[in-house]
Write an enzyme that holds these catalytic residues in place. Structure first.
Site, PDB file in Angstrom:
ATOM      1  N   GLY A 298       0.795  -1.232   0.000  1.00 45.72           N
ATOM      2  CA  GLY A 298       0.000   0.000   0.000  1.00 45.72           C
ATOM      3  C   GLY A 298       0.826   1.280   0.000  1.00 45.72           C
ATOM      4  O   GLY A 298       0.354   2.310   0.481  1.00 45.72           O
ATOM      5  N   SER A 299       2.029   1.239  -0.569  1.00 47.60           N
ATOM      6  CA  SER A 299       2.820   2.474  -0.552  1.00 47.60           C
ATOM      7  C   SER A 299       2.223   3.531  -1.488  1.00 47.60           C
ATOM      8  O   SER A 299       2.316   4.729  -1.212  1.00 47.60           O
ATOM      9  CB  SER A 299       4.295   2.201  -0.872  1.00 47.60           C
ATOM     10  OG  SER A 299       4.445   1.752  -2.186  1.00 47.60           O
TER      11      SER A 299
ATOM     12  N   LYS B 215     -16.703 -14.629  -7.824  1.00 46.32           N
ATOM     13  CA  LYS B 215     -16.298 -13.229  -7.982  1.00 46.32           C
ATOM     14  C   LYS B 215     -17.531 -12.321  -7.913  1.00 46.32           C
ATOM     15  O   LYS B 215     -17.510 -11.269  -7.288  1.00 46.32           O
ATOM     16  CB  LYS B 215     -15.575 -13.046  -9.327  1.00 46.32           C
ATOM     17  CG  LYS B 215     -15.079 -11.619  -9.546  1.00 46.32           C
ATOM     18  CD  LYS B 215     -14.539 -11.397 -10.946  1.00 46.32           C
ATOM     19  CE  LYS B 215     -13.154 -11.914 -11.118  1.00 46.32           C
ATOM     20  NZ  LYS B 215     -12.104 -10.963 -10.710  1.00 46.32           N
TER      21      LYS B 215
ATOM     22  N   MET C 243      -4.530  -7.012  -6.607  1.00 48.40           N
ATOM     23  CA  MET C 243      -4.052  -8.127  -7.430  1.00 48.40           C
ATOM     24  C   MET C 243      -5.173  -9.004  -7.987  1.00 48.40           C
ATOM     25  O   MET C 243      -4.993 -10.214  -8.151  1.00 48.40           O
ATOM     26  CB  MET C 243      -3.077  -8.981  -6.604  1.00 48.40           C
ATOM     27  CG  MET C 243      -1.883  -8.209  -6.067  1.00 48.40           C
ATOM     28  SD  MET C 243      -0.954  -7.374  -7.368  1.00 48.40           S
ATOM     29  CE  MET C 243      -0.051  -8.770  -8.034  1.00 48.40           C
ATOM     30  N   ARG C 244      -6.311  -8.412  -8.276  1.00 47.94           N
ATOM     31  CA  ARG C 244      -7.420  -9.177  -8.850  1.00 47.94           C
ATOM     32  C   ARG C 244      -8.019  -8.450 -10.039  1.00 47.94           C
ATOM     33  O   ARG C 244      -8.063  -7.219 -10.032  1.00 47.94           O
ATOM     34  CB  ARG C 244      -8.555  -9.319  -7.831  1.00 47.94           C
ATOM     35  CG  ARG C 244      -8.247 -10.274  -6.807  1.00 47.94           C
ATOM     36  CD  ARG C 244      -9.268 -10.447  -5.735  1.00 47.94           C
ATOM     37  NE  ARG C 244      -8.630 -11.345  -4.820  1.00 47.94           N
ATOM     38  CZ  ARG C 244      -8.607 -12.658  -4.959  1.00 47.94           C
ATOM     39  NH1 ARG C 244      -9.300 -13.243  -5.918  1.00 47.94           N
ATOM     40  NH2 ARG C 244      -7.938 -13.412  -4.103  1.00 47.94           N
TER      41      ARG C 244
ATOM     42  N   ILE D 236     -10.949  -6.981 -12.152  1.00 51.11           N
ATOM     43  CA  ILE D 236     -12.265  -6.428 -11.809  1.00 51.11           C
ATOM     44  C   ILE D 236     -13.302  -7.063 -12.740  1.00 51.11           C
ATOM     45  O   ILE D 236     -13.096  -7.155 -13.953  1.00 51.11           O
ATOM     46  CB  ILE D 236     -12.257  -4.882 -11.980  1.00 51.11           C
ATOM     47  CG1 ILE D 236     -11.164  -4.245 -11.095  1.00 51.11           C
ATOM     48  CG2 ILE D 236     -13.628  -4.288 -11.676  1.00 51.11           C
ATOM     49  CD1 ILE D 236     -11.338  -4.430  -9.606  1.00 51.11           C
TER      50      ILE D 236
ATOM     51  N   ASN E  92      -6.077   2.336 -12.843  1.00 47.10           N
ATOM     52  CA  ASN E  92      -5.050   1.460 -12.280  1.00 47.10           C
ATOM     53  C   ASN E  92      -3.676   2.030 -12.608  1.00 47.10           C
ATOM     54  O   ASN E  92      -3.513   2.757 -13.585  1.00 47.10           O
ATOM     55  CB  ASN E  92      -5.177   0.059 -12.900  1.00 47.10           C
ATOM     56  CG  ASN E  92      -4.171  -0.923 -12.333  1.00 47.10           C
ATOM     57  OD1 ASN E  92      -3.913  -0.942 -11.118  1.00 47.10           O
ATOM     58  ND2 ASN E  92      -3.581  -1.734 -13.194  1.00 47.10           N
TER      59      ASN E  92
ATOM     60  N   HIS F 276       0.377   0.726 -13.209  1.00 49.20           N
ATOM     61  CA  HIS F 276       1.109  -0.510 -13.491  1.00 49.20           C
ATOM     62  C   HIS F 276       2.581  -0.186 -13.737  1.00 49.20           C
ATOM     63  O   HIS F 276       2.894   0.761 -14.463  1.00 49.20           O
ATOM     64  CB  HIS F 276       0.497  -1.204 -14.715  1.00 49.20           C
ATOM     65  CG  HIS F 276       1.104  -2.528 -14.998  1.00 49.20           C
ATOM     66  ND1 HIS F 276       0.794  -3.656 -14.264  1.00 49.20           N
ATOM     67  CD2 HIS F 276       2.052  -2.910 -15.886  1.00 49.20           C
ATOM     68  CE1 HIS F 276       1.509  -4.683 -14.712  1.00 49.20           C
ATOM     69  NE2 HIS F 276       2.292  -4.254 -15.693  1.00 49.20           N
TER      70      HIS F 276
HETATM   71  C1  GRF Z   1       2.893  -0.788  -7.704  1.00 48.25           C
HETATM   72  O1  GRF Z   1       4.126  -0.909  -8.332  1.00 48.25           O
HETATM   73  C2  GRF Z   1       1.816  -0.665  -8.720  1.00 48.25           C
HETATM   74  O2  GRF Z   1       2.248  -0.109  -9.922  1.00 48.25           O
HETATM   75  C3  GRF Z   1       1.389  -2.085  -8.956  1.00 48.25           C
HETATM   76  O3  GRF Z   1       1.549  -2.723  -7.733  1.00 48.25           O
HETATM   77  C4  GRF Z   1       2.511  -2.052  -6.954  1.00 48.25           C
HETATM   78  C5  GRF Z   1       1.864  -1.769  -5.645  1.00 48.25           C
HETATM   79  O4  GRF Z   1       2.775  -1.356  -4.672  1.00 48.25           O
HETATM   80  N1  GRF Z   1       0.055  -2.152  -9.498  1.00 48.25           N
HETATM   81  P1  GRF Z   1       2.221  -0.757  -3.308  1.00 48.25           P
HETATM   82  O5  GRF Z   1       1.308  -1.802  -2.674  1.00 48.25           O
HETATM   83  O6  GRF Z   1       1.486   0.512  -3.642  1.00 48.25           O
HETATM   84  O7  GRF Z   1       3.423  -0.512  -2.450  1.00 48.25           O
END
Ligand code: GRF
Length: 200
Positions: free
Chosen positions: A12-13, A65, A90-91, A93, A107, A109
């Site tokens: 969750g950074s 789901k 990580m799922r 939608i 999102n 990525h």
């Molecule tokens: C990030 O690199 C984001 O681009 C990807 O997953 C990672 C999540 O990192 N979708 P965090 O949980 O926000 O630290």
């Protein structure tokens, strides 16, 4: 101020970066809810520390789901959420949420999509000896990291790039780029798709 929900599965950074810019008044949004599919994730602790309600659920406890997305949708509706921000969720939608929030789910990525979608984009880029890497922010559709691209920021990999150095570079872009694009989306309602690609 638009009410948003952040969806996260892990550290969750990026969620934290969003919390911080909202607190600093640089992102005009109300983080109404964290949605988390891993109740033990550190993201949930970040929400607690910031006094943000969390809907944490274990997908295995639902039959499908559709069933867990209905539960999520109920929560989103009860908190008046207008916009969904995926940040390390990580799922995929599914139709239930996509139908309710069409065009209002984004999102982030850690690759230059369409290159290296899915899990471990950083590892994929290193294994492929990619020359360029970067970050993509895109609208979410039913595919794996396939929706319309809003923005990409890119950089050239150094010859000595390691997983750690690459991750650091990507994160430092993510923490600035996501809040600034969210500010545009939430206050102007739209961005010019794909015209903001930056190179440095
Ligand atoms: C990030 O690199 C984001 O681009 C990807 O997953 C990672 C999540 O990192 N979708 P965090 O949980 O926000 O630290």
């Amino acid at each position: 101020m638009k009410k948003i929900a952040v969806f996260a599965s892990g550290n969750g950074s990026n969620f934290q970066a969003i919390i911080d810019v909202v607190k600093a008044g640089q992102l005009e949004a109300d983080i109404a809810l964290l949605v988390c599919d891993k109740p033990e994730a550190f993201a949930a602790q970040r929400a607690k520390a910031a006094h943000i309600p969390t809907f944490a659920f274990n997908p295995k406890e639902y039959g499908s789901k559709e069933a867990y997305e209905k539960a999520v949708l109920e929560k989103l509706t009860s908190y008046g959420v207008e916009f969904i921000v995926l940040a390390g969720f990580m799922r995929l939608i599914g139709p239930t949420l996509l139908g309710a929030y069409a065009g209002r789910i984004v999102n982030i990525h850690p690759s230059l999509l369409p290159a290296f979608p899915g899990k471990d984009a950083i590892g994929q880029a290193l294994a492929a000896k990619a020359k360029w890497s970067g970050v993509t922010i895109h609208f979410v559709d039913e595919g794996m990291d396939t929706g319309p691209i809003i923005v990409q920021e890119r950089f050239r990999l150094s010859e000595k790039e390691t997983r750690e150095s690459l991750q650091r570079k990507i994160q430092s872009i993510e923490y600035k780029l996501y809040p600034s694009i969210l500010q545009m989306l939430l206050t102007r309602g739209e961005v010019e798709s794909d015209k903001k690609a930056r190179t440095y």
